[in-house]
Design a protein around this motif. Structure first.
Motif, short mmCIF file in Angstrom:
data_model
loop_
_atom_site.label_atom_id
_atom_site.label_comp_id
_atom_site.label_asym_id
_atom_site.label_seq_id
_atom_site.Cartn_x
_atom_site.Cartn_y
_atom_site.Cartn_z
N VAL A 151 0.86 -1.18 0.00
CA VAL A 151 0.00 0.00 0.00
C VAL A 151 0.90 1.23 0.00
CG1 VAL A 151 -1.76 1.30 1.24
CG2 VAL A 151 -1.82 -1.19 1.26
N VAL A 153 1.55 5.23 0.32
CA VAL A 153 1.01 6.45 0.94
C VAL A 153 2.01 7.58 0.69
CG1 VAL A 153 -0.31 5.26 2.73
CG2 VAL A 153 2.08 5.88 3.16
N ALA A 159 1.18 7.01 6.91
CA ALA A 159 1.51 5.61 7.18
C ALA A 159 1.20 5.27 8.63
CB ALA A 159 2.98 5.35 6.87
N LEU A 162 -2.63 5.15 9.08
CA LEU A 162 -3.21 3.98 8.44
C LEU A 162 -2.93 2.72 9.24
CD1 LEU A 162 -4.74 2.93 5.97
CD2 LEU A 162 -2.54 2.71 4.78
N SER A 163 -1.75 2.65 9.83
CA SER A 163 -1.38 1.48 10.64
C SER A 163 -2.29 1.32 11.85
CB SER A 163 0.07 1.59 11.10
OG SER A 163 0.96 1.56 10.00
N PHE A 168 -1.28 -3.66 8.28
CA PHE A 168 -0.66 -4.03 7.01
C PHE A 168 0.78 -4.54 7.20
CE2 PHE A 168 -4.01 -1.22 5.41
CZ PHE A 168 -4.48 -1.94 4.33
N ILE A 172 3.22 -1.27 4.00
CA ILE A 172 3.02 0.14 3.71
C ILE A 172 4.34 0.76 3.23
CG2 ILE A 172 2.38 2.39 4.66
CD1 ILE A 172 0.55 0.99 6.60
#
Length: 378
Positions: A151, A153, A159, A162-163, A168, A172
Motif C-alpha cells: 500500500v 502512501v 503511514a 493507516l497502521s 498491514f 506500507i
C-alpha cells in the motif's frame, strides 16, 4: 519477454478527477518515462466514451496499450468491491487509489497488486463524505488488507495513521508526491495576473469552509485587531453546506471586498497566483498529504502552515509552523504569523528561499522510480 505494469488510469477521466486524477496523470507520465528496459506500462480504464479513451492516449503518451473494461465506472467499482471480476488479468497491477481489482492471486506466478491511500477521511471525518463513499472506502481497505501486496502512501504521517486503522505489517510504503504538471510561471505571468485581477499584495489559501480545512481560522485571524488589512485570495468553492464565504468573512470582521475567490484554476494561472503571493497559507487542522506545501514551495512563496504531522514532515522547516493547539488560540497564532510575514519582508524572503530549497526533495521521476523498485522487490 516484456514485463507489463498495468496502471489504473480511470480517475483521469472521472467526472471529477480532483487531486487523485492529477496524481494519476503525473505519476503515470513519470512511470512511462522511467520504464526500465524490458518493461512497459499499460493503462486500465472502465468502459468510457471514445473521447475519454482518446484523452487518455493524449494525457499518457507512451502507454503500450489501454485495457478497456466492459463495465462502466460505477459498476466496476461495485464489482471490485465484492471481488466479482478478474479483469484486467494478472501480472503487476498498480492502483493510484483503492480503485483496483483486489482479489486472491498467485504471487509465485508473478501476480501482484499495489494500491494507494491518499487519506483516511472516511475514518476520521466521515461526515465530509457521502455514506456510499465511506462504505466503499472502508470495504476496499478491508480487501486491501487481505489482498494487496503493498500500500503506497504519500507521507510517513499517513503511514502511521493507516497502521492504526488496519494492520498491514511491513506492506506500507511511503512514496512522496510532487507539484502538478504545468504549475510553472511563464513569460506571460504579468498579463495573467492582470487578467485575474490580482492585487499588488495578497495572501493565498486553498480550501473550503469545512472546519478541518482551516479557512475559517484564517478569516478569524484576519479579523483580529492589528492584523494588516491585506487582501485574501481563496482558491475553492464559495460555499460549504449552508455557510457562504462572504457572509462568514463579514461575521468574522473581514470586509468581503478584500476577498478574491477562484474556483478551479488552470495550472498556469494557479502558478501565477501562488508565485505572486505575499504568503501562502496552509491552515488545515487535518491533512495527510502536504502536496499543497510542495507546490507553494516550488513557486518560491513564503509558506505559513499548521502543525499537522504531514505538513511538518513535508515542510521540514521550510515554512513557518503555527501550532494548532487546543481551544481558540490557533487563530491568534495565525494572526501573529501573518503579521510577521507581511510586515517583515526579510523574514518572508528567508521563508521563500528555505521553502524553494525544500521543494527540490520532491520529484515525479524519483516517485516513479520508487514505484518501479517497489514492484521489482515484490
Amino acid at each position: 519477454m516484456t514485463t507489463t505494469l498495468r496502471l489504473i488510469v480511470d480517475q483521469i477521466v472521472a467526472p471529477v478527477p480532483g487531486a487523485v486524477g492529477r496524481y494519476t496523470r503525473d505519476l503515470g507520465r513519470a512511470l512511462i518515462a522511467a520504464t526500465p528496459p524490458g518493461c512497459e506500462v499499460e493503462g486500465v480504464v472502465s468502459s468510457s466514451p471514445p473521447d475519454d479513451y482518446a484523452r487518455l492516449e493524449t494525457e499518457l503518451p507512451g502507454m503500450s496499450a489501454l485495457y478497456k473494461s466492459s463495465l462502466a465506472r460505477r459498476e466496476l467499482a461495485a464489482a471490485w468491491q465484492f471481488g466479482l471480476t478478474t479483469s484486467p488479468g494478472g501480472g503487476m497491477i498498480h492502483g493510484t487509489s483503492l480503485f483496483a481489482p483486489l482479489r486472491k492471486h498467485d504471487a509465485t506466478a508473478g501476480d501482484q497488486t499495489v494500491v494507494t491511500v491518499h487519506d483516511v477521511v472516511a475514518w476520521t471525518h466521515p461526515e465530509a463524505l457521502s455514506s456510499a463513499s465511506v462504505a466503499w472506502q472502508k470495504g476496499m481497505l478491508k480487501r486491501a488488507r487481505r489482498h494487496a501486496d503493498a500500500v503506497v502512501v504519500p507521507t510517513h504521517a499517513l503511514a502511521d495513521r493507516l497502521s492504526m486503522i488496519a494492520d498491514f505489517g511491513d506492506r506500507i510504503r511511503v512514496v512522496g508526491t510532487a507539484p502538478r504538471s504545468g504549475l510553472e510561471v511563464g513569460p506571460d505571468a504579468q498579463a495573467r495576473a492582470v487578467q485575474l485581477g490580482l492585487p499588488g499584495a495578497y495572501l493565498v489559501v486553498s480550501g473550503t469552509l469545512e472546519p478541518r480545512k482551516g479557512l475559517v481560522d484564517v478569516l478569524t485571524a484576519l479579523g483580529r485587531r492589528g492584523v494588516p488589512e491585506i487582501p485574501l485570495v481563496v482558491v475553492g468553492p464559495e460555499s460549504w453546506g449552508d455557510q457562504h464565504l462572504a457572509q462568514t468573512a463579514d461575521e468574522l470582521g473581514v470586509d468581503a471586498r478584500r476577498i478574491l475567490r477562484f474556483d478551479d484554476l488552470a495550472p498556469e494561472d494557479l502558478a501565477v497566483v501562488i508565485a505572486g503571493a505575499t504568503a501562502y497559507l496552509a491552515p488545515a487542522r487535518d491533512d495527510d498529504s502536504g502536496t499543497e506545501l510542495i507546490e507553494a514551495f516550488s513557486l518560491g512563496a513564503p509558506v505559513i502552515h499548521s502543525d499537522t504531522p504531514a505538513y511538518v514532515e513535508v515542510s521540514a522547516g521550510g515554512g513557518l509552523t503555527v501550532p494548532i493547539g487546543v481551544g481558540d488560540g490557533f487563530a491568534d497564532r495565525l494572526a501573529a504569523a501573518i503579521t510577521r510575514v507581511v510586515e517583515d519582508r526579510e523574514a518572508a524572503n528567508r521563508l521563500a528561499i528555505s521553502g524553494h530549497d525544500r521543494a527540490r526533495a520532491y520529484d515525479w521521476r524519483d516517485s516513479a522510480e520508487r514505484i518501479w523498485h517497489l514492484h521489482a522487490d515484490l
